[in-house]
Design a protein around this motif. Structure first.
Motif, PDB file in Angstrom:
ATOM      1  N   ILE A 133     -17.475  19.009  18.058  1.00  0.00           N
ATOM      2  CA  ILE A 133     -15.780  18.446  18.752  1.00  0.00           C
ATOM      3  C   ILE A 133     -15.208  18.161  17.849  1.00  0.00           C
ATOM      4  CG2 ILE A 133     -17.513  16.625  18.130  1.00  0.00           C
ATOM      5  CD1 ILE A 133     -16.742  15.347  21.837  1.00  0.00           C
ATOM      6  N   ILE A 134     -13.991  18.237  18.345  1.00  0.00           N
ATOM      7  CA  ILE A 134     -12.556  17.600  17.110  1.00  0.00           C
ATOM      8  C   ILE A 134     -11.658  16.538  18.042  1.00  0.00           C
ATOM      9  CG2 ILE A 134     -10.197  18.364  16.780  1.00  0.00           C
ATOM     10  CD1 ILE A 134     -12.445  20.335  15.324  1.00  0.00           C
ATOM     11  N   PHE A 135     -12.000  14.823  17.566  1.00  0.00           N
ATOM     12  CA  PHE A 135     -11.241  14.170  18.216  1.00  0.00           C
ATOM     13  C   PHE A 135     -10.054  13.684  17.760  1.00  0.00           C
ATOM     14  CE2 PHE A 135     -15.999  13.072  17.369  1.00  0.00           C
ATOM     15  CZ  PHE A 135     -16.335  13.076  18.253  1.00  0.00           C
ATOM     16  N   GLN A 136      -9.665  12.228  18.323  1.00  0.00           N
ATOM     17  CA  GLN A 136      -7.672  12.869  18.107  1.00  0.00           C
ATOM     18  C   GLN A 136      -7.320  12.380  17.076  1.00  0.00           C
ATOM     19  OE1 GLN A 136      -6.542   9.040  20.748  1.00  0.00           O
ATOM     20  NE2 GLN A 136      -7.574   9.681  22.171  1.00  0.00           N
ATOM     21  N   ASN A 137      -8.017  12.291  16.460  1.00  0.00           N
ATOM     22  CA  ASN A 137      -7.666  12.259  14.362  1.00  0.00           C
ATOM     23  C   ASN A 137      -8.166  12.736  13.463  1.00  0.00           C
ATOM     24  OD1 ASN A 137      -6.692  10.967  12.134  1.00  0.00           O
ATOM     25  ND2 ASN A 137      -6.721   8.870  13.026  1.00  0.00           N
ATOM     26  N   PRO A 138      -7.855  13.277  13.439  1.00  0.00           N
ATOM     27  CA  PRO A 138      -8.394  14.881  12.669  1.00  0.00           C
ATOM     28  C   PRO A 138      -8.877  13.515  10.975  1.00  0.00           C
ATOM     29  CG  PRO A 138      -6.650  15.049  12.058  1.00  0.00           C
ATOM     30  CD  PRO A 138      -6.442  13.571  13.365  1.00  0.00           C
ATOM     31  N   GLU A 139      -8.138  12.732  10.432  1.00  0.00           N
ATOM     32  CA  GLU A 139      -8.939  12.456   9.548  1.00  0.00           C
ATOM     33  C   GLU A 139     -10.007  11.321   9.465  1.00  0.00           C
ATOM     34  OE1 GLU A 139      -5.501   9.744   8.075  1.00  0.00           O
ATOM     35  OE2 GLU A 139      -4.030  11.106   7.533  1.00  0.00           O
ATOM     36  N   ASN A 140     -10.450  11.103  10.491  1.00  0.00           N
ATOM     37  CA  ASN A 140     -11.405  10.331  11.137  1.00  0.00           C
ATOM     38  C   ASN A 140     -12.646  11.214  10.604  1.00  0.00           C
ATOM     39  OD1 ASN A 140     -10.387   7.646  11.202  1.00  0.00           O
ATOM     40  ND2 ASN A 140     -11.002   8.417  13.352  1.00  0.00           N
ATOM     41  N   GLN A 141     -12.731  12.164  10.373  1.00  0.00           N
ATOM     42  CA  GLN A 141     -13.101  13.883  10.537  1.00  0.00           C
ATOM     43  C   GLN A 141     -13.442  14.191   8.705  1.00  0.00           C
ATOM     44  OE1 GLN A 141     -12.874  15.722  14.735  1.00  0.00           O
ATOM     45  NE2 GLN A 141     -14.476  16.454  13.279  1.00  0.00           N
ATOM     46  N   PHE A 142     -12.184  13.538   8.799  1.00  0.00           N
ATOM     47  CA  PHE A 142     -12.574  14.304   6.679  1.00  0.00           C
ATOM     48  C   PHE A 142     -13.724  13.740   5.702  1.00  0.00           C
ATOM     49  CE2 PHE A 142      -7.511  15.972   7.458  1.00  0.00           C
ATOM     50  CZ  PHE A 142      -7.841  17.104   8.395  1.00  0.00           C
ATOM     51  N   ILE A 143     -13.375  14.540   5.284  1.00  0.00           N
ATOM     52  CA  ILE A 143     -14.984  14.073   3.853  1.00  0.00           C
ATOM     53  C   ILE A 143     -14.106  14.930   2.625  1.00  0.00           C
ATOM     54  CG2 ILE A 143     -17.254  13.971   2.916  1.00  0.00           C
ATOM     55  CD1 ILE A 143     -16.659  13.088   5.274  1.00  0.00           C
ATOM     56  N   GLY A 144     -13.463  16.075   2.162  1.00  0.00           N
ATOM     57  CA  GLY A 144     -13.274  16.708   1.048  1.00  0.00           C
ATOM     58  C   GLY A 144     -12.036  16.450   0.522  1.00  0.00           C
ATOM     59  N   THR A 145     -11.883  16.383  -1.153  1.00  0.00           N
ATOM     60  CA  THR A 145     -10.326  15.890  -1.745  1.00  0.00           C
ATOM     61  C   THR A 145      -9.447  17.444  -1.565  1.00  0.00           C
ATOM     62  OG1 THR A 145     -11.148  16.780  -3.751  1.00  0.00           O
ATOM     63  CG2 THR A 145     -11.321  14.326  -2.443  1.00  0.00           C
ATOM     64  N   THR A 146     -10.093  18.577  -1.055  1.00  0.00           N
ATOM     65  CA  THR A 146      -9.012  19.330  -0.894  1.00  0.00           C
ATOM     66  C   THR A 146      -9.729  20.443   0.669  1.00  0.00           C
ATOM     67  OG1 THR A 146     -10.506  20.884  -1.709  1.00  0.00           O
ATOM     68  CG2 THR A 146      -9.308  20.449  -3.246  1.00  0.00           C
ATOM     69  N   VAL A 147      -8.570  21.117   0.896  1.00  0.00           N
ATOM     70  CA  VAL A 147      -8.697  21.771   2.529  1.00  0.00           C
ATOM     71  C   VAL A 147     -10.215  22.194   2.188  1.00  0.00           C
ATOM     72  CG1 VAL A 147      -7.689  23.339   3.759  1.00  0.00           C
ATOM     73  CG2 VAL A 147      -6.593  21.745   3.654  1.00  0.00           C
ATOM     74  N   GLU A 148     -10.349  23.289   1.046  1.00  0.00           N
ATOM     75  CA  GLU A 148     -11.394  24.346   1.388  1.00  0.00           C
ATOM     76  C   GLU A 148     -12.685  23.431   1.093  1.00  0.00           C
ATOM     77  OE1 GLU A 148     -11.180  26.884  -2.063  1.00  0.00           O
ATOM     78  OE2 GLU A 148     -11.777  25.915  -3.774  1.00  0.00           O
TER      79      GLU A 148
END
Length: 267
Positions: A82-97
């Motif tokens: 599932i992907i929510f409205q604000n993707p930043e709430n799902q970010f953990i890493g400091t780089t994309v990979e």
């Protein structure tokens, strides 16, 4: 196309003391490589249904089948992303990979397989060139594509987008639409929850939810042409406006592309 997800008689109530449920006797099927849009007013039960499908809520009644087998709660987490409205709430890493690899690290995947999956997921969403970028510095559409890549790396059977277009500018929306279609062409099954009729118009199938139930399931062309209660996509609004002004227009639903082509030929 085979049936990937089958929902039968799904029901749920937040308040067990109430007679009326938030989701009531919902049944539908999602097929491989199909994009289904789920629309409905606020409070109709769309997000509650999504949370039931991914196992964030425990259903009261009914069954959820993936590829013909009834799922358990932990299996929903594994096979439905599932992907929510604000993707930043799902970010953990400091780089994309690093961010895309996070879920794979949690299941102790080998480095070689992890690298392969991360590369493939980023390639599928056209973000491979940004693998070393800081996710927080990306555009809204790029952030959503990175969030999608993080889910794709886990190889889900179904991907749910819960109002994923809400915070995007027109260009980013167009890019994300193209990404979704690219994924379905490769066999991914997509369920997008939305209030946006333009987004729904691009789907293969539209489900209308009303007061906790699935009211209608139809193609966008049939639904937006025949249901007068729904807000129409721009092209259909324009067709109806021209018709009301006694202009001779095709007596059928038209996509934006079809409308533009018709206008060019008419002039």
């Amino acid at each position: 196309m085979g049936i990937v997800l089958e929902v039968k008689g799904l029901s749920f109530r937040y308040d067990k003391r109430q007679d009326r449920g938030n989701v009531m006797d919902v049944s539908f099927q999602l097929r491989e490589g199909e994009w289904t849009a789920l629309i409905g007013h606020n409070g109709s039960g769309k997000s509650t249904l999504a949370n039931l499908l991914v196992g964030l809520l425990q259903l009261d009644e009914g069954k959820i089948k993936l590829n013909g087998s009834v799922t358990k709660k932990e299996q929903s987490f594994e096979h439905i992303g599932i992907i929510f409205q604000n993707p930043e709430n799902q970010f953990i890493g400091t780089t994309v990979e690093d961010d895309v690899a996070f879920g794979l690290e949690n299941i102790n995947m080998s480095y070689e397989e992890m690298r392969e999956r991360v590369d493939k997921a980023l390639l599928d969403v056209d973000m491979l060139d940004y693998r070393m970028a800081d996710p927080s510095q990306l555009s809204g559409g790029q952030k959503q594509r990175v969030a999608i890549a993080g889910m794709l790396a886990l190889e889900p059977k179904v991907l749910i987008l819960d109002e994923a277009f809400v915070m995007l500018d027109p260009r980013s929306r167009k890019e994300l639409m193209a990404t979704i279609r690219k994924l379905t062409n490769k066999g991914m099954t997509i369920l997008s929850i939305t209030h946006d009729m333009e987004e729904a118009a691009h789907a293969d199938k539209v489900m209308v939810m009303e007061r906790g139930r699935i009211k209608t399931v139809d193609s966008p062309s049939q639904l937006f042409f025949s249901d007068s209660t729904l807000e129409k996509p721009f092209a259909e609004k324009l067709r109806e406006a021209l018709k009301s002004r006694k202009r001779k227009v095709p007596d059928k639903y038209m996509t934006e592309e079809e409308m533009v082509l018709w206008i060019c030929k008419s002039n």
